[in-house]
Design an enzyme around this catalytic site. Structure first.
Site, PDB file in Angstrom:
ATOM      1  N   ASN A 182       0.842  -1.196   0.000  1.00 41.32           N
ATOM      2  CA  ASN A 182       0.000   0.000   0.000  1.00 41.32           C
ATOM      3  C   ASN A 182       0.878   1.248   0.000  1.00 41.32           C
ATOM      4  O   ASN A 182       1.961   1.275   0.584  1.00 41.32           O
ATOM      5  CB  ASN A 182      -0.961  -0.006   1.187  1.00 41.32           C
ATOM      6  CG  ASN A 182      -0.258  -0.001   2.550  1.00 41.32           C
ATOM      7  OD1 ASN A 182       0.815  -0.567   2.706  1.00 41.32           O
ATOM      8  ND2 ASN A 182      -0.882   0.627   3.528  1.00 41.32           N
ATOM      9  N   GLU A 237       0.240   5.499   0.461  1.00 47.37           N
ATOM     10  CA  GLU A 237      -0.758   6.511   0.787  1.00 47.37           C
ATOM     11  C   GLU A 237      -0.438   7.844   0.124  1.00 47.37           C
ATOM     12  O   GLU A 237       0.647   8.068  -0.425  1.00 47.37           O
ATOM     13  CB  GLU A 237      -0.846   6.665   2.306  1.00 47.37           C
ATOM     14  CG  GLU A 237      -1.318   5.386   2.986  1.00 47.37           C
ATOM     15  CD  GLU A 237      -1.380   5.495   4.492  1.00 47.37           C
ATOM     16  OE1 GLU A 237      -2.003   4.610   5.112  1.00 47.37           O
ATOM     17  OE2 GLU A 237      -0.795   6.446   5.063  1.00 47.37           O
ATOM     18  N   ASN A 238      -1.411   8.744   0.191  1.00 46.85           N
ATOM     19  CA  ASN A 238      -1.292  10.056  -0.433  1.00 46.85           C
ATOM     20  C   ASN A 238      -1.901  11.097   0.492  1.00 46.85           C
ATOM     21  O   ASN A 238      -2.878  10.801   1.189  1.00 46.85           O
ATOM     22  CB  ASN A 238      -2.010  10.047  -1.784  1.00 46.85           C
ATOM     23  CG  ASN A 238      -1.763  11.315  -2.581  1.00 46.85           C
ATOM     24  OD1 ASN A 238      -2.410  12.326  -2.361  1.00 46.85           O
ATOM     25  ND2 ASN A 238      -0.823  11.252  -3.507  1.00 46.85           N
ATOM     26  N   CYS A 295      -4.258   0.492  -2.333  1.00 46.60           N
ATOM     27  CA  CYS A 295      -4.103  -0.667  -1.457  1.00 46.60           C
ATOM     28  C   CYS A 295      -3.068  -1.634  -2.022  1.00 46.60           C
ATOM     29  O   CYS A 295      -2.814  -1.670  -3.225  1.00 46.60           O
ATOM     30  CB  CYS A 295      -5.433  -1.400  -1.295  1.00 46.60           C
ATOM     31  SG  CYS A 295      -6.741  -0.422  -0.527  1.00 46.60           S
ATOM     32  N   GLU A 341      -3.312  -4.827  -2.444  1.00 47.68           N
ATOM     33  CA  GLU A 341      -3.892  -5.797  -3.360  1.00 47.68           C
ATOM     34  C   GLU A 341      -3.989  -5.235  -4.776  1.00 47.68           C
ATOM     35  O   GLU A 341      -3.663  -5.915  -5.760  1.00 47.68           O
ATOM     36  CB  GLU A 341      -5.297  -6.209  -2.886  1.00 47.68           C
ATOM     37  CG  GLU A 341      -5.316  -6.834  -1.512  1.00 47.68           C
ATOM     38  CD  GLU A 341      -5.539  -5.828  -0.397  1.00 47.68           C
ATOM     39  OE1 GLU A 341      -6.335  -6.124   0.507  1.00 47.68           O
ATOM     40  OE2 GLU A 341      -4.917  -4.745  -0.429  1.00 47.68           O
ATOM     41  N   CYS A 376     -11.005  -3.596  -3.432  1.00 46.69           N
ATOM     42  CA  CYS A 376     -10.015  -4.617  -3.781  1.00 46.69           C
ATOM     43  C   CYS A 376     -10.686  -5.959  -4.051  1.00 46.69           C
ATOM     44  O   CYS A 376     -10.287  -6.695  -4.962  1.00 46.69           O
ATOM     45  CB  CYS A 376      -8.985  -4.757  -2.671  1.00 46.69           C
ATOM     46  SG  CYS A 376      -7.830  -3.371  -2.571  1.00 46.69           S
TER      47      CYS A 376
END
Length: 301
Positions: free
Chosen positions: A209, A211-212, A220, A222, A255
């Site tokens: 994963n 993030e932003n 994610c 997956e 996902c």
């Protein structure tokens, strides 16, 4: 459900039921037998030795015993004898009872250690072996043995448990997911996740994963792994392992839907915490009554 799981003289493990149910279901599907059912008994050395002595006049421990309810003609299996299978229909179950499988958990542990693979893989193989016995397969003659072994291999490949052709077992796939977790970029949630997808041709693709600051642009693990597989031209997933750093990381709704696009509903989803145990469920268990590509077939014509 495809099985009834019974523990006799063995410690109960609730996680086994879903896994062994999936193994039996795959075997029944490969044979083309609908509405089938089998009982799986997990016992110990003494339990299976007693059965061997009483039922077979053999005073020793074996890994698995099979007790079919159907008598098949010579050279025939369940898929070729639907009427015989149907005679074993149990109205209380709503399925045809193919018989009983008894597995010695102690012997299975020893064999898993000897062969260098997981206990789950060993239990999966023994259940598949017994399921095919219950459907009329045998290995006493060389020709019959080749046919039975090929069916076992097919089942293990579908379950992502066959290692003879380069595919990986659950332990290896989960280890790759844990390794991918180390590259996670999660400065906001501090919830690190890694994933590894096994495709039908035996290739593996990892993701983590990231993030932003806008939050909505977060990806994610997956979908990161899926993107890598798709970019490499892969379109069919056979299994996915997902590892969380601080807790098991079950896939979010988006996902699950992305996996649905490229995976059979029977696909194993292996989820756990890094450094701990994992559980295995099917995609269908995580996304029941789902909507997939087949629901749109022909809609654009």
């Amino acid at each position: 459900m495809n099985i009834e799981l019974i523990f006799e003289n063995a410690h109960e493990d609730a996680s086994l039921e879903g896994f062994l149910d999936r193994v039996a279901g795959v075997c029944f599907e490969l044979e083309g037998v609908d509405d089938a059912f089998m009982t799986v008994v997990i016992t110990d050395d003494q339990g299976i030795r007693t059965l061997n002595r009483d039922m077979r006049d053999v005073d020793r421990v074996t890994d698995v015993l099979s007790f079919p309810t159907v008598s098949y003609p010579a050279g025939k299996t369940a898929g070729q004898c639907p009427k015989r299978v149907r005679r074993e229909y149990d109205p209380a179950l709503g399925k045809c009872n193919l018989g009983d499988c008894v597995i010695d958990l102690e012997q299975a542990r020893r064999q898993a250690e000897e062969f260098g693979h997981s206990l789950m893989r060993e239990l999966g193989y023994l259940t598949a072996h017994s399921a095919f016995h219950l459907m009329g397969y045998d290995h006493m003659e060389d020709g019959d043995k080749r046919v039975m072994r090929e069916m076992e291999k097919r089942a293990m490949r579908v379950l992502s448990l066959w290692r003879g052709d380069g595919s990986m077992d659950y332990d290896v796939l989960f280890k790759r997911a844990c390794e991918a977790l180390d590259n996670s970029y999660a400065p906001y949630s501090h919830f690190k996740v890694g994933a590894c997808i096994l495709t039908e041709d035996g290739s593996m693709f990892s993701g983590c994963n990231f993030e932003n600051a806008s939050l909505g642009a977060t990806i994610c693990a997956e979908r990161c792994a899926a993107s890598c597989a798709i970019a490499a031209g892969k379109r069919r997933f056979a299994a996915i392992a997902i590892a969380g750093e601080s807790a098991p990381a079950w896939p979010c709704g988006i996902c699950r839907q992305v996996l649905r696009e490229f995976s059979p509903l029977s696909m194993p989803v292996i989820v756990g915490q890094k450094g701990g145990e994992y559980r295995v469920l099917t995609l269908e268990e995580l996304l029941p009554r789902s909507f997939g590509p087949e629901d749109l077939q022909g809609k654009g014509e």
